[in-house]
Write a protein that holds these residues in place. Structure first.
Motif: not given
Length: 244
Positions: A116-130, A160-174
């Protein structure tokens, strides 16, 4: 008396032939007159090692390239499915969507939170690289305005990833670590280019633009008229421009 020439254990006849062929040229280079048997032997051996290393590196590059392609396919598939169906999509379905085996998914992403975290960061990478990509493709004014639309699309995926990201945060991720700084850098590059071209005012702050775009993007998701979001982006864009 010539020194005996034996290829290293495990060397294939094809590699040995290449080594001998290159070794002759290397030996001639080291001793143009033909040289001693020892010189010719060492020339062949050095050339053989050159071929051995080159072949090994080529073989190693292939799995790395395949692995990168598989990883990109997994992230693209996971991003779509997490947005459409939430964080509990089975890895088997993500693997099927990506066209890889489920073991490949687990090898790249041992846990669901990692994926989940990698999927979100891939989208962040894409918009920054754009930002840089658009500046290479079109004039700065067009690059900035086009990127603003791209940012709204990125934010829609993030929502759209809000619920998925919430699971990452709950597991201690950022997953949002350094996100704002990276977006500020992307906007800063665009503003530097537009200011240098005499399009936008030099005092416009990149972080102010990111905050403004975030507010527009949050509202854009609930607007029935997608063109209205475009008009609001135009207002922001015009507010940054230099007036005669």
């Amino acid at each position: 008396m010539d020194l005996p020439h034996a290829a290293p254990r495990g060397a294939s006849p094809h590699r040995e032939h290449l080594g001998e062929h290159l070794g002759e040229h290397l030996g001639e280079h080291l001793d143009p007159g033909g040289g001693s048997p020892a010189c010719r032997y060492h020339g062949k051996w050095n050339a053989f090692r050159f071929v051995e290393v080159a072949v090994t590196e080529a073989v190693q590059r292939r799995p790395r390239a395949d692995g990168q392609r598989n990883r990109a396919r997994i992230l693209a598939a996971a991003l779509r499915l997490f947005v459409e169906r939430g964080p509990d999509v089975p890895f088997t379905e993500i693997a099927k969507e990506a066209g890889v085996g489920v073991g490949t998914v687990y090898r790249h992403f041992p846990t669901r939170e990692d994926l989940i975290e990698a999927a979100y960061r891939s989208e962040l990478d894409a918009v920054c690289a754009a930002a840089g990509e658009l500046l290479e493709e079109m004039p700065p004014a067009g690059a900035l305005r086009t990127w603003m639309d791209r940012f709204v699309d990125y934010w829609a995926t993030k929502i759209g990833l809000t619920e998925a990201i919430r699971a990452v945060v709950a597991a201690g991720g950022n997953p949002f670590a350094q996100s704002r700084e990276r977006l500020d850098d992307a906007v800063g590059a665009l503003l530097s280019a537009t200011a240098a071209a005499g399009v936008t005012r030099p005092e416009v702050e990149a972080d102010d633009v990111v905050v403004s775009l975030s507010g527009i993007a949050m509202v854009a998701g609930v607007l029935e008229d997608r063109e209205q979001a475009g008009r609001v982006l135009d207002l922001l864009y015009e507010g940054m421009r230099i007036r005669p």
